[in-house]
Write a protein that holds these residues in place. Structure first.
Motif, PDB file in Angstrom:
ATOM      1  N   ALA A  78       0.475  -0.926  -0.166  1.00 46.16           N
ATOM      2  CA  ALA A  78       0.132   0.071   0.170  1.00 46.16           C
ATOM      3  C   ALA A  78       0.784   1.257  -0.096  1.00 46.16           C
ATOM      4  CB  ALA A  78      -0.721   0.192   1.290  1.00 46.16           C
ATOM      5  N   GLN A  79       2.291   1.162   0.523  1.00 47.30           N
ATOM      6  CA  GLN A  79       2.914   2.339   0.245  1.00 47.30           C
ATOM      7  C   GLN A  79       3.510   2.712  -1.105  1.00 47.30           C
ATOM      8  OE1 GLN A  79       3.501   4.183   3.281  1.00 47.30           O
ATOM      9  NE2 GLN A  79       1.839   2.846   4.427  1.00 47.30           N
ATOM     10  N   THR A  80       3.107   1.709  -1.818  1.00 47.73           N
ATOM     11  CA  THR A  80       3.954   2.248  -3.290  1.00 47.73           C
ATOM     12  C   THR A  80       2.380   2.362  -3.705  1.00 47.73           C
ATOM     13  OG1 THR A  80       4.002  -0.370  -3.464  1.00 47.73           O
ATOM     14  CG2 THR A  80       5.382   1.008  -2.718  1.00 47.73           C
ATOM     15  N   ASN A  81       0.827   2.148  -4.029  1.00 48.38           N
ATOM     16  CA  ASN A  81       0.807   1.979  -4.961  1.00 48.38           C
ATOM     17  C   ASN A  81      -1.088   2.785  -3.980  1.00 48.38           C
ATOM     18  OD1 ASN A  81      -2.154   1.546  -6.213  1.00 48.38           O
ATOM     19  ND2 ASN A  81      -0.924  -0.130  -7.411  1.00 48.38           N
ATOM     20  N   PRO A  82      -1.071   4.599  -3.858  1.00 51.85           N
ATOM     21  CA  PRO A  82      -2.338   5.110  -4.018  1.00 51.85           C
ATOM     22  C   PRO A  82      -3.971   4.292  -4.003  1.00 51.85           C
ATOM     23  CG  PRO A  82      -1.682   6.029  -5.742  1.00 51.85           C
ATOM     24  CD  PRO A  82      -0.820   4.557  -5.981  1.00 51.85           C
ATOM     25  N   ASN A  83      -3.220   3.584  -4.724  1.00 53.07           N
ATOM     26  CA  ASN A  83      -5.074   3.139  -4.777  1.00 53.07           C
ATOM     27  C   ASN A  83      -5.430   2.125  -3.721  1.00 53.07           C
ATOM     28  OD1 ASN A  83      -5.793   4.325  -7.375  1.00 53.07           O
ATOM     29  ND2 ASN A  83      -4.722   2.701  -8.670  1.00 53.07           N
ATOM     30  N   ILE A  84      -4.089   1.295  -3.640  1.00 51.53           N
ATOM     31  CA  ILE A  84      -4.109   0.561  -2.416  1.00 51.53           C
ATOM     32  C   ILE A  84      -4.331   0.958  -1.207  1.00 51.53           C
ATOM     33  CG2 ILE A  84      -3.235  -2.199  -1.408  1.00 51.53           C
ATOM     34  CD1 ILE A  84      -2.394  -2.624  -3.993  1.00 51.53           C
ATOM     35  N   ARG A  85      -3.377   1.643  -0.986  1.00 50.17           N
ATOM     36  CA  ARG A  85      -3.210   2.797   0.551  1.00 50.17           C
ATOM     37  C   ARG A  85      -4.585   3.241   0.803  1.00 50.17           C
ATOM     38  NH1 ARG A  85       0.783   5.634  -1.415  1.00 50.17           N
ATOM     39  NH2 ARG A  85      -0.790   7.245  -1.696  1.00 50.17           N
ATOM     40  N   ALA A  86      -5.634   3.787  -0.329  1.00 54.27           N
ATOM     41  CA  ALA A  86      -6.921   4.197   0.033  1.00 54.27           C
ATOM     42  C   ALA A  86      -7.252   3.246   0.339  1.00 54.27           C
ATOM     43  CB  ALA A  86      -7.391   5.128  -1.330  1.00 54.27           C
ATOM     44  N   VAL A  87      -7.670   2.218  -0.283  1.00 49.16           N
ATOM     45  CA  VAL A  87      -8.152   0.693   0.727  1.00 49.16           C
ATOM     46  C   VAL A  87      -7.917   0.443   1.989  1.00 49.16           C
ATOM     47  CG1 VAL A  87      -9.577  -1.341   0.097  1.00 49.16           C
ATOM     48  CG2 VAL A  87      -9.464   0.224  -1.287  1.00 49.16           C
ATOM     49  N   TRP A  88      -6.548   0.238   1.945  1.00 48.86           N
ATOM     50  CA  TRP A  88      -6.259   0.248   3.286  1.00 48.86           C
ATOM     51  C   TRP A  88      -6.354   1.102   3.980  1.00 48.86           C
ATOM     52  CZ3 TRP A  88      -4.628  -4.182   6.030  1.00 48.86           C
ATOM     53  CH2 TRP A  88      -3.474  -3.959   6.488  1.00 48.86           C
ATOM     54  N   GLU A  89      -6.306   2.016   4.264  1.00 45.27           N
ATOM     55  CA  GLU A  89      -6.297   3.432   5.655  1.00 45.27           C
ATOM     56  C   GLU A  89      -8.114   2.918   5.747  1.00 45.27           C
ATOM     57  OE1 GLU A  89      -5.111   7.192   3.705  1.00 45.27           O
ATOM     58  OE2 GLU A  89      -3.008   6.715   3.962  1.00 45.27           O
ATOM     59  N   TRP A  90      -8.295   2.675   5.224  1.00 47.65           N
ATOM     60  CA  TRP A  90      -9.824   2.172   5.017  1.00 47.65           C
ATOM     61  C   TRP A  90     -10.007   1.256   6.758  1.00 47.65           C
ATOM     62  CZ3 TRP A  90     -14.187  -1.172   3.984  1.00 47.65           C
ATOM     63  CH2 TRP A  90     -15.043  -0.480   4.327  1.00 47.65           C
ATOM     64  N   ILE A  91      -9.655   0.418   5.937  1.00 51.47           N
ATOM     65  CA  ILE A  91      -9.570  -1.239   6.261  1.00 51.47           C
ATOM     66  C   ILE A  91      -8.522  -1.210   7.878  1.00 51.47           C
ATOM     67  CG2 ILE A  91      -9.718  -3.671   6.239  1.00 51.47           C
ATOM     68  CD1 ILE A  91     -10.153  -3.544   3.325  1.00 51.47           C
ATOM     69  N   ALA A  92      -7.818  -0.472   7.054  1.00 46.84           N
ATOM     70  CA  ALA A  92      -6.468  -0.637   8.202  1.00 46.84           C
ATOM     71  C   ALA A  92      -6.718  -0.968  10.071  1.00 46.84           C
ATOM     72  CB  ALA A  92      -5.085  -0.422   8.009  1.00 46.84           C
ATOM     73  N   PRO A  93      -7.839   0.490  10.728  1.00 48.04           N
ATOM     74  CA  PRO A  93      -7.748   1.237  11.571  1.00 48.04           C
ATOM     75  C   PRO A  93      -9.053  -0.368  12.100  1.00 48.04           C
ATOM     76  CG  PRO A  93      -8.429   2.263  10.635  1.00 48.04           C
ATOM     77  CD  PRO A  93      -7.732   1.272   9.282  1.00 48.04           C
ATOM     78  N   LEU A  94      -9.498  -1.137  11.239  1.00 49.19           N
ATOM     79  CA  LEU A  94     -10.097  -2.721  12.285  1.00 49.19           C
ATOM     80  C   LEU A  94      -9.739  -3.433  12.256  1.00 49.19           C
ATOM     81  CD1 LEU A  94     -13.663  -1.328  10.212  1.00 49.19           C
ATOM     82  CD2 LEU A  94     -12.947  -1.216  12.706  1.00 49.19           C
ATOM     83  N   LEU A  95      -8.906  -4.031  10.992  1.00 44.53           N
ATOM     84  CA  LEU A  95      -7.998  -5.659  11.068  1.00 44.53           C
ATOM     85  C   LEU A  95      -7.227  -5.350  11.790  1.00 44.53           C
ATOM     86  CD1 LEU A  95      -8.007  -7.712  10.031  1.00 44.53           C
ATOM     87  CD2 LEU A  95      -6.634  -6.467   7.753  1.00 44.53           C
ATOM     88  N   VAL A  96      -6.350  -4.019  12.121  1.00 43.78           N
ATOM     89  CA  VAL A  96      -4.849  -4.796  12.640  1.00 43.78           C
ATOM     90  C   VAL A  96      -5.419  -4.814  13.883  1.00 43.78           C
ATOM     91  CG1 VAL A  96      -2.871  -3.211  13.387  1.00 43.78           C
ATOM     92  CG2 VAL A  96      -3.688  -3.417  11.146  1.00 43.78           C
ATOM     93  N   PRO A  97      -6.358  -4.562  14.869  1.00 41.39           N
ATOM     94  CA  PRO A  97      -6.563  -4.335  16.638  1.00 41.39           C
ATOM     95  C   PRO A  97      -7.228  -5.844  16.309  1.00 41.39           C
ATOM     96  CG  PRO A  97      -7.003  -2.389  15.842  1.00 41.39           C
ATOM     97  CD  PRO A  97      -6.793  -3.211  14.927  1.00 41.39           C
ATOM     98  N   ALA A  98      -8.002  -6.039  15.254  1.00 40.79           N
ATOM     99  CA  ALA A  98      -8.100  -7.493  15.533  1.00 40.79           C
ATOM    100  C   ALA A  98      -7.395  -8.731  15.293  1.00 40.79           C
ATOM    101  CB  ALA A  98      -9.517  -7.853  13.772  1.00 40.79           C
ATOM    102  N   LEU A  99      -5.988  -8.490  14.841  1.00 36.84           N
ATOM    103  CA  LEU A  99      -5.377  -8.861  14.302  1.00 36.84           C
ATOM    104  C   LEU A  99      -4.168  -9.270  15.625  1.00 36.84           C
ATOM    105  CD1 LEU A  99      -4.452  -8.421  10.521  1.00 36.84           C
ATOM    106  CD2 LEU A  99      -5.275 -10.596  11.501  1.00 36.84           C
ATOM    107  N   VAL A 100      -3.601  -8.006  15.793  1.00 33.35           N
ATOM    108  CA  VAL A 100      -3.373  -8.641  17.621  1.00 33.35           C
ATOM    109  C   VAL A 100      -3.918  -9.146  18.697  1.00 33.35           C
ATOM    110  CG1 VAL A 100      -1.924  -6.847  18.429  1.00 33.35           C
ATOM    111  CG2 VAL A 100      -1.973  -5.910  16.407  1.00 33.35           C
TER     112      VAL A 100
END
Length: 359
Positions: A78-100
């Motif tokens: 996601a750091q190299t692709n703006p489209n993936i980064r846009a989606v990742w920034e929306w999902i990450a706040p929910l996904l990262v705490p769940a995985l941790v």
């Protein structure tokens, strides 16, 4: 953050979608390969060890770490692709705490399973039960806290929920009062479970008597304890009952117990022959551990006497079997050798008829 990811503002460019999908697929494949190589090496090292604990821990952690590595790979792409980064920034706040939270919960469960495995290998059954009880209660407490914190972090990542939280914080006095009232049963159970783990009034596997029920402690949870009776019923008792009420723990220190068998006989019965028969019979029973074996007259009534036979055994099931065997043998011996010692409160038909004819 969420404003960046608005599906209404999308203008689909299929070439960019294909590039993003290929990049994510490559990242996922690389993550799976790295995970397989690393855990393959760890698995070999675990199989070479003399204990099964390492292999158990790696098996419990394999799945959550696999998907955590996948998430890290996608975040790197996601750091190299703006489209993936846009989606990742929306999902990450929910996904990262769940995985941790998943990894932390798996660590706690793996540790609990490893400790229980070690306790089963212990030569001291009392110490093993104590360790199993502490591990079970503390692991459930840690799991509850991990799940609660994970859900809280995921909810705070949603702007609407976060705004509600800020509003509640503005009226902290009222919120604290409401939360305290709602959480009182849960906090009471949590504190009772922690007290159970630290003070150990009972442990998993103990034989207890509470509220008229007797059985083995099968499971200890934060809010209730399951007691399994001899007829396989499961009695659910609130955890707080063991801290607020008196109960009997027959195996607190060890399973060596002394039990009694009572015989109610005619006052004219001679006690010495009965004691001699008991003392000759008791050594023939394999359940007797040799600690206690005596017959005493404990009560004398106008119409009967009470003989108390005290016997001991190394385990509670053996004591129960021994008491039943002694009771059956002594009654059978009295019926055969000393029938006059047995109390009779029966009126025979022939005696009644004879009394009527005599009148």
């Amino acid at each position: 953050m969420f404003e960046r990811f608005d599906p209404r503002n999308w203008s689909i460019a299929w070439d960019e979608v294909v590039v993003a999908a290929v990049a994510i697929a490559i990242a996922v494949v690389i993550a799976f390969v790295i995970h397989k190589i690393v855990f393959g090496l760890l698995g070999r090292l675990a199989r070479r060890s003399h204990s099964d604990v390492d292999e158990l821990v790696f098996d419990r952690l394999a799945r959550p770490i696999r998907w955590s590595v996948v998430a890290i790979a996608i975040a790197a792409v996601a750091q190299t692709n703006p489209n993936i980064r846009a989606v990742w920034e929306w999902i990450a706040p929910l996904l990262v705490p769940a995985l941790v939270g998943w990894v932390a919960l798996s660590l706690v469960r793996a540790f609990a399973a490893a400790m229980q495995m070690r306790s089963e290998l212990s030569s001291d059954p009392i110490a093993a039960r104590s360790r199993r009880t502490r591990v079970a209660i503390l692991s459930r407490t840690a799991g509850f806290l991990i799940v609660m914190l994970t859900v809280a972090m995921m909810l705070l990542a949603i702007p609407g929920v976060r705004d509600v939280g800020v509003t509640l914080m503005a009226s902290a006095g009222l919120a604290a009062l409401a939360v305290g009232a709602a959480a009182q049963p849960a906090l009471k159970s949590l504190i009772a479970g922690m007290q159970m783990a630290l003070t150990e009034p009972l442990r998993i596997g103990d034989l207890v008597v509470i509220e008229g029920f007797s059985g083995r402690v099968e499971e200890i949870r934060m809010s209730f304890v399951i007691v399994r009776t001899w007829d396989e019923r499961a009695i659910v008792v609130p955890t707080s009952s063991f801290l607020e009420k008196s109960f009997e723990n027959w195996s607190r220190e060890s399973e060596q117990l002394t039990g009694a068998v009572f015989l109610h006989l005619d006052p004219a019965a001679a006690v010495a022959p009965i004691r001699a028969e008991f003392e000759s019979y008791l050594p023939t029973r394999a359940e007797w551990d040799g600690r206690t074996g005596e017959l005493l007259m404990t009560e004398a009534y106008p119409e009967s006497i009470e003989l108390r036979i005290a016997v001991s055994a190394a385990t509670i099931p053996d004591l129960w079997t021994l008491r039943c065997a002694v009771r059956e043998h002594m009654i059978e011996w009295l019926r055969t050798e000393m029938p006059d010692a047995l109390i009779r409160h029966r009126l025979g038909v022939e005696d009644a008829n004879a009394g009527v004819q005599g009148e």
